[in-house]
Design an enzyme around this catalytic site. Structure first.
Site, PDB file in Angstrom:
ATOM      1  N   ARG A   1      11.628  -6.470   1.421  1.00 13.33           N
ATOM      2  CA  ARG A   1      11.822  -7.228   0.533  1.00 13.33           C
ATOM      3  C   ARG A   1      13.470  -7.057   1.017  1.00 13.33           C
ATOM      4  NH1 ARG A   1       9.195  -6.903  -5.433  1.00 13.33           N
ATOM      5  NH2 ARG A   1      10.115  -9.083  -5.309  1.00 13.33           N
TER       6      ARG A   1
ATOM      7  N   ASP B   1       2.093 -15.498  -6.293  1.00 20.50           N
ATOM      8  CA  ASP B   1       1.683 -14.304  -6.964  1.00 20.50           C
ATOM      9  C   ASP B   1       0.742 -14.734  -7.866  1.00 20.50           C
ATOM     10  OD1 ASP B   1       5.164 -14.431  -9.054  1.00 20.50           O
ATOM     11  OD2 ASP B   1       4.630 -13.153  -6.995  1.00 20.50           O
TER      12      ASP B   1
ATOM     13  N   LYS C   1       8.967 -14.595 -17.456  1.00 21.30           N
ATOM     14  CA  LYS C   1       9.334 -13.368 -16.687  1.00 21.30           C
ATOM     15  C   LYS C   1      11.004 -12.939 -16.143  1.00 21.30           C
ATOM     16  CE  LYS C   1       7.840 -10.816 -13.552  1.00 21.30           C
ATOM     17  NZ  LYS C   1       8.949 -10.627 -12.168  1.00 21.30           N
TER      18      LYS C   1
ATOM     19  N   CYS D   1       7.938  -4.632  -7.309  1.00 22.56           N
ATOM     20  CA  CYS D   1       6.681  -3.779  -6.631  1.00 22.56           C
ATOM     21  C   CYS D   1       7.106  -3.960  -5.383  1.00 22.56           C
ATOM     22  CB  CYS D   1       5.825  -5.354  -7.160  1.00 22.56           C
ATOM     23  SG  CYS D   1       5.744  -5.518  -8.347  1.00 22.56           S
TER      24      CYS D   1
END
Ligand code: EPZ
Length: 423
Positions: free
Chosen positions: A125, A307, A24, A120
């Site tokens: 961020r 992750d 991805k 997310c």
């Protein structure tokens, strides 16, 4: 609110063979990079997932000619028709990596107007490091009304990132690929998808050296020719499948992966007492004994990936003993553990540290996914638990895992969708 939930009847060991789809996080970078080409490109092995679909819509919205064949995992892009440098907020809000349009459009046209990215909810961020790199290369940046406007002819330069950032590194590479002169990125991210992007840019005639180290050198090119390129397999899907196999005490062979990308996870699973054996492009994960508790501290690659922290910490809730998980990359990436308390998990969370006391069993309960990898963690929890787990908001999971329900069912999992009752 999704119109369906996932139902998992757990306690079944996963057994058999499965495969890994294309990455991805590499795909979203390589798709953005096709905008830099002066000729048509073809990308192979793209995962058939929401994030890829969104980026293809964005390219088409800019005027690129796109032919997407999801079954063949194939995308043909002819960027010569691109006639706009504006990506509207309603599109960029659908995913995090939409911000790669800034680097690609700046790199190609010297201007861009891109809505703030979505993505997310795992932390603040910010994109300050992306903007720092663009300014260093000559862009004037304006942030107003939920969008970022950038303008300026890209000129090669040196950029020292204040902190390691995957997105910042990738965006700077995109902006530098056609800049006038040489650029050097210091304190660069070393993830496999950074290397994959460099390989794609080089296949188009760019000159990128040092990807995979903390110093990347790029010689900007006036023209970049077309390329037919196959993206690498997904490191995080590989890891999620490895953890699911171990967490259910199963025996699974995962084909089409790159074992060297998995070393930090493999080491942790071995430390727990899981049997992991590498083959050329496959990994076998088997449980031969009870799982020992281990401590995890997430780091940039090649450290333990943030992750995989969420799937791994789900597995640790049933390890023999107490585990300490320290999440150093994002500020709020333990929501899945709070949900798992309803399944019997014993967890104390203090800022970016989770102390997990292993329990002998989890039991099924209704839980809600809050982000992509939290969703994956809750699926693993449901596969481990006795009884039925209901996962609400499961569409998060589809953003990053291609056909994950089918893959798990093929390994023996009892997992299915059920429409939500009318409220
Ligand atoms: C990429 O996000 C991945 N997403 C994330 O995967 C992954 O968790 C992350 O890299 C770390 O590996 C994609 O590739 C699309 P960062 P990114 O910039 O680029 C801070 C998933 O589940 N930071 O490396 O956004 C940032 O807040 C997703 O597939 C700044 O402070 O991550 C974070 O704390 C989730 N300023 C840290 O750096 C900046 O300008 C690392 O972020 C940029 C980042």
């Amino acid at each position: 609110m999704d119109s369906y939930k996932l139902l998992i009847t757990g306690g079944i060991p996963l057994v058999g063979e499965t495969y890994v789809s294309g990455g991805k996080n590499t795909s979203v970078a390589v798709i953005a990079a096709t905008l830099l080409s002066d000729e048509p490109c073809v990308l192979e092995n793209l995962p058939d997932i929401e994030d890829v679909h969104v980026l293809i819509d964005i390219l088409a919205g800019l005027g690129a000619k796109v032919e997407y064949q999801p079954e063949e995992r194939r995308l043909a892009v002819d960027p010569r028709g691109v006639n706009s440098c504006k990506v509207p907020y309603h599109q960029t809000q659908r995913m995090r990596a939409s911000y790669y349009m800034l680097g690609a459009l700046l790199g190609r046209f010297g201007q861009a107007e891109v809505g703030y990215p979505g993505g997310c909810s795992i932390g603040a961020r910010p994109v300050d490091q992306h903007l720092k790199a663009f300014r260093a290369m000559g862009a004037e940046i304006r942030e107003r009304g939920a969008k970022i406007s950038a303008k300026g002819k890209m000129t090669g330069c040196s950029v020292v990132f204040d902190r390691i950032t995957v997105g910042g590194t990738i965006n700077a590479m995109l902006a530098a690929a056609k800049a006038e002169g040489n650029s050097v990125l210091y304190n660069a991210a070393r993830e496999p998808h950074v290397v994959d992007l460099a390989n794609f840019l080089n296949s188009m005639g760019c000159r990128v050296k040092g990807a995979g180290t903390d110093t990347i050198r790029i010689t900007g090119q006036k023209k970049l020719h077309g390329s037919v390129y196959t993206v690498i397999p997904d490191q995080i899907e590989t890891g999620t499948l490895m953890i699911a196999a171990a967490a259910t005490r199963g025996d699974v062979v995962i084909r089409g992966c790159i074992p060297t990308h998995m070393e930090s996870l493999t080491a942790k699973l071995l430390e727990m007492g899981v049997a992991v054996s590498d083959m050329d492009d496959a990994i076998r994960v088997r449980t031969v004994r009870g799982h020992r508790a281990v401590n995890i501290k997430t780091q940039e690659y090649p450290g333990f990936p943030t992750d995989l922290q969420q799937p791994m910490s789900a597995m640790l809730t049933r390890a023999g003993g107490d585990s300490v998980v320290i999440e150093t990359i994002f500020e709020s990436r333990f929501k899945h553990l709070m949900e798992m308390r309803r399944m019997g998990a014993q967890v104390q969370i203090l800022d970016q540290t989770a102390i997990i006391q292993g329990v002998p069993e989890l039991y099924g309960a209704p839980v809600t996914a809050t982000d992509l990898r939290a969703g994956a963690a809750l699926v693993i929890a449901g596969l481990m638990a006795n009884g039925v787990t209901e996962i609400y908001e499961p569409s998060f999971i589809e953003r990053g895992y291609e056909h994950i329900e089918e893959k798990l069912r093929a390994l023996g999992a009892n997992i299915r969708r059920e429409p939500l009752e009318e409220m």
